[in-house]
Design an enzyme around this catalytic site. Structure first.
Site, PDB file in Angstrom:
ATOM      1  N   TYR A 287      13.033  -7.420  -9.712  1.00 45.46           N
ATOM      2  CA  TYR A 287      13.541  -6.839  -8.825  1.00 45.46           C
ATOM      3  C   TYR A 287      14.149  -5.949  -8.256  1.00 45.46           C
ATOM      4  O   TYR A 287      14.777  -7.086  -7.402  1.00 45.46           O
ATOM      5  CB  TYR A 287      11.692  -6.947  -8.100  1.00 45.46           C
ATOM      6  CG  TYR A 287      10.357  -7.513  -9.281  1.00 45.46           C
ATOM      7  CD1 TYR A 287      10.500  -6.853 -10.260  1.00 45.46           C
ATOM      8  CD2 TYR A 287       9.749  -8.264  -8.557  1.00 45.46           C
ATOM      9  CE1 TYR A 287       9.344  -7.671 -11.208  1.00 45.46           C
ATOM     10  CE2 TYR A 287       8.282  -9.094  -8.757  1.00 45.46           C
ATOM     11  CZ  TYR A 287       8.600  -8.421 -10.295  1.00 45.46           C
ATOM     12  OH  TYR A 287       7.054  -8.574 -10.948  1.00 45.46           O
TER      13      TYR A 287
ATOM     14  N   LEU B 269      -5.188  -3.534  -8.164  1.00 45.30           N
ATOM     15  CA  LEU B 269      -5.903  -2.725  -7.764  1.00 45.30           C
ATOM     16  C   LEU B 269      -4.666  -1.530  -8.399  1.00 45.30           C
ATOM     17  O   LEU B 269      -4.928  -0.124  -8.252  1.00 45.30           O
ATOM     18  CB  LEU B 269      -4.810  -2.095  -6.109  1.00 45.30           C
ATOM     19  CG  LEU B 269      -5.743  -2.941  -4.702  1.00 45.30           C
ATOM     20  CD1 LEU B 269      -5.066  -2.677  -3.309  1.00 45.30           C
ATOM     21  CD2 LEU B 269      -7.748  -2.991  -4.822  1.00 45.30           C
TER      22      LEU B 269
ATOM     23  N   GLY C 207      -2.177   0.808  -6.713  1.00 44.43           N
ATOM     24  CA  GLY C 207      -2.843   1.946  -5.810  1.00 44.43           C
ATOM     25  C   GLY C 207      -3.863   2.657  -5.650  1.00 44.43           C
ATOM     26  O   GLY C 207      -4.423   3.777  -6.079  1.00 44.43           O
TER      27      GLY C 207
ATOM     28  N   SER D  93      -7.296   1.993  -5.545  1.00 48.55           N
ATOM     29  CA  SER D  93      -7.172   1.734  -3.755  1.00 48.55           C
ATOM     30  C   SER D  93      -8.195   2.220  -2.650  1.00 48.55           C
ATOM     31  O   SER D  93      -8.447   1.262  -1.726  1.00 48.55           O
ATOM     32  CB  SER D  93      -6.115   1.655  -3.205  1.00 48.55           C
ATOM     33  OG  SER D  93      -5.076   2.919  -2.929  1.00 48.55           O
TER      34      SER D  93
END
Length: 334
Positions: A56, A209, A212, A215
């Site tokens: 990451y 989620l 998003g 969300s």
């Protein structure tokens, strides 16, 4: 905060974990100071599980977590448990170069992660995707050696199917499988979840989620940066996006009736699926963290669950959860 067991042989962890990837990569620019403040706020709220991957931001995320841990109060730092994925190869320009699960590579990845995180051990260590050229038994065997030397506490898996889970578990105790699970990503229910439950392996669910999408904050006219994963994710494109946001509006009606947010009811749904499932929340700010933690106070009864199932049935989402090239790397159900 409520806790849940990580497998039958792993530690107790907070009922929600913090997935830190978005603080370094794939979702546009993140604010470093706010990211560290969010990690601190999560630890203060009782979150114990911090999830990352050595790839990451090409190590950036591990260094960020390391900085947050060093600057956190000692009591909070000591409660933190690290979950690290390894194996994905990156180039200087960020390009993806496959997965390396060779034993020598496993130990090399671990050495760098320990240094970047500033810890003497990693609590859960797992290959991010299986290396098709290396038997999972060899990769897990290398982690076993790290466990024996005290550098790793527990063995995990990520995005693998039932057969691979069984082979890995036959090699050494596996405490946890990390895999995407949300209202609109439920393929693990077919054979993976029954297998992990048979073997006493927990689930840390990422994407609760759906990046998003569910969300309640994502809009049709949102402009994404070129380096944002969602700019090429099938579920965020054209008619797929329109369809998926219609599902969100159906979910919003249920959330409003309960006086909670869409995100809270979506996270609460994952929490309701079993004590062996720990949702990872991908909050990048303290505001979103606070909202996500509110899901712990949401109780869903049978009527609520039936209404949610009706509003967002299994397989209701339009589009795959990854682009074709990434889908081809998955060993788990699609």
């Amino acid at each position: 905060m409520q806790t849940r067991p990580l497998g039958t042989t792993g530690p107790q962890v907070s009922a929600l974990g913090l997935g830190c990837m978005g603080m370094s990569a794939l979702y546009g620019t993140a604010d470093r100071a706010e990211s560290i403040a969010t990690i601190h706020a999560a630890l203060e709220a009782g979150v114990t599980l911090l999830d990352t991957g050595d790839f990451y931001g090409m190590g950036h995320n591990e260094m960020l977590i390391g900085e947050a841990l060093r600057s956190a109060p000692a009591a909070r730092r000591e409660q933190a448990l690290t979950s690290v994925k390894f194996g994905a190869l990156r180039g200087p320009d960020g390009e993806w170069g496959g997965v390396d699960g060779r034993p020598a590579a496993v130990k090399n990845f671990a050495a760098y992660s320990l240094q970047r995180l500033g810890v003497d051990h990693i609590d859960v260590y797992r290959i991010a995707r299986i290396d098709p050229g290396v038997p999972i038994e060899e990769t897990v065997g290398a982690i076993v050696e790290l466990v024996e030397k005290g550098y790793v506490r527990h063995i995990g898996l990520s995005e693998v199917g039932a057969d691979t889970i069984r082979r890995a578990a036959a090699t050494a105790p596996v405490v946890d499988l990390q895999i995407e699970y949300s209202l609109i990503s439920r393929s693990l229910e077919q054979s993976i979840l029954p297998t992990t439950r048979e073997l006493g392996i927990s689930i840390t669910a990422y994407g609760v989620l759906s990046r998003g999408l569910i969300s309640g904050h994502y809009t049709r006219d949102r402009q994404l940066a070129a380096n944002d994963f969602r700019s090429h994710s099938p579920r965020f494109q054209g008619e797929n996006l329109d369809h998926n946001l219609d599902l969100v509006e159906s979910l919003r009606k249920i959330a409003e009736q309960k006086g909670v947010s869409v995100a809270q009811i979506a996270i609460a749904w994952v929490l309701s699926r079993g004590e062996d499932i720990v949702p990872l929340i991908g909050a990048r700010t303290r505001e979103r963290l606070t909202e996500s933690l509110g899901a712990l106070d949401v109780t869903l009864d049978d009527a609520d669950l039936a209404a949610i199932e009706s509003a967002v049935p299994a397989d209701a989402a339009a589009g795959d959860r990854y682009a074709p090239a990434q889908m081809s790397t998955l060993d788990s159900e699609r």
